[in-house]
Design a protein around this motif. Structure first.
Motif, short mmCIF file in Angstrom:
data_model
loop_
_atom_site.label_atom_id
_atom_site.label_comp_id
_atom_site.label_asym_id
_atom_site.label_seq_id
_atom_site.Cartn_x
_atom_site.Cartn_y
_atom_site.Cartn_z
N ARG A 147 0.83 -1.21 0.00
CA ARG A 147 0.00 0.00 0.00
C ARG A 147 0.86 1.26 0.00
O ARG A 147 0.58 2.22 -0.72
N LYS A 173 0.94 4.12 -3.09
CA LYS A 173 0.58 5.52 -2.85
C LYS A 173 1.79 6.43 -3.02
O LYS A 173 1.69 7.48 -3.66
N TYR A 210 -5.16 1.07 -3.66
CA TYR A 210 -4.54 -0.21 -3.29
C TYR A 210 -5.43 -1.38 -3.64
O TYR A 210 -4.96 -2.41 -4.17
N GLU A 239 -1.64 14.36 0.44
CA GLU A 239 -1.97 13.57 1.64
C GLU A 239 -2.11 14.48 2.85
O GLU A 239 -3.00 14.28 3.69
N ILE A 262 4.51 7.78 3.60
CA ILE A 262 4.40 7.37 2.20
C ILE A 262 5.50 7.93 1.31
O ILE A 262 5.64 7.48 0.17
#
Length: 297
Positions: free
Chosen positions: A28, A32, A40, A155, A177
């Motif tokens: 995941r 991202k 995902y 994000e 991420i």
């Protein structure tokens, strides 16, 4: 999005989707952080269905090739060999699909490192304006296309505006991420400075100087590598055809009295001049582009 949702439901129905979803939760972050515009769950559906389709096609193609070729192998052996090829095709497709986000993740990390000085210049300007940490982050989100760093600030904006989380939590999500360790360091520093509310300008000034030093070192290394590649390019693309032509003339003189080649000399010269040299040049261009991409903002 509805199409991806349908694929996800199909993958869950056949059972493999559930298995891969429980075995590959670590993917995941790579999906991202790599910038792939697919959720995902949708990528899990692709991992489930694409290798399955490829393995079925590989089995059908392999078995029919045995029939068309008129092989002396019994049908049972042909089925076994086709099954082995099908399994290999499945595992190969599965491996490639898993590696794609990982490779894109690492590649994007190198691109982000180049954009760090641009981010720091905007960050310094916003910090001098006296904005709060939350307002600075949202402004950086608005400027993400100019900076060249979008996923992390998207994000952060989702965390602040949609989830209603505080700055610390938003920065934690971005740190989780991002593929760039340097960006993660900056975001972690912003997280600490957001708590204290002081020292942002001094930190940005110090980190900006450090970034310029790192970029200068990379530029010097790239210049040295390009100097070597220029010599290789001249040797392979200019001198190689001349050397091959001289060798052909020397060996194949006097009507082949010295040496009778298995291939006509014109074919050898043509292969080197029109196939080997262009492909070598193309490979060198790819290498040059990869070197420049590490220092090109």
């Amino acid at each position: 999005m509805s199409f991806i949702l349908s694929l996800y439901k199909i993958s869950r129905t056949i059972g493999l989707g559930k298995i891969y979803e429980t075995r590959l939760p670590w993917l995941r972050r790579y999906i991202k952080g790599s910038g792939m515009r697919i959720p995902y769950e949708g990528y899990i559906a692709l991992i489930t269905l694409i290798p399955l389709i490829i393995s079925i096609l590989a089995f059908i193609l392999s078995y029919n090739l045995h029939l068309v070729a008129g092989t002396v192998l019994p049908p049972f052996i042909s089925i076994i060999l086709s099954s082995i090829i099908s399994i290999i095709a499945y595992l190969l497709a599965l491996t490639i699909l898993i590696l794609i986000p990982v490779m894109k993740f690492r590649s994007r990390g190198e691109l982000i490192d180049i954009k760090i000085p641009i981010l720091q210049s905007y960050l310094a300007t916003l910090a001098l304006s006296g904005m709060s940490s939350e307002r600075i982050l949202l402004r950086l989100y608005e400027l993400r296309k100019l900076i060249g760093i979008d996923i992390e600030f998207e994000e952060i904006a989702k965390s602040l505006l949609l989830r209603g989380e505080d700055v610390t939590k938003a920065l934690d999500r971005a740190i989780e991420i991002t593929p760039s360790s340097r960006l993660a360091t900056i975001l972690a520093a912003l997280k600490g400075l957001a708590t204290t509310g002081t020292g942002l300008v001094d930190y940005v000034r110090m980190s900006f100087t450090e970034s310029l030093s790192v970029l200068e070192t990379k530029a010097r290394m790239a210049y040295s590598s390009l100097s070597i590649l220029i010599e290789v390019f001249i040797s392979l693309t200019v001198l190689l055809p001349v050397v091959v032509l001289l060798v052909v003339i020397a060996l194949f003189s006097f009507g082949g009295a010295l040496y009778r080649p298995p291939i006509h000399p014109k074919i050898i010269v043509g292969l080197v001049s029109f196939i080997v040299v262009p492909f070598v040049s193309l490979g060198l261009l790819v290498v040059v582009d990869s070197i420049l991409s590490k220092v090109r903002p």
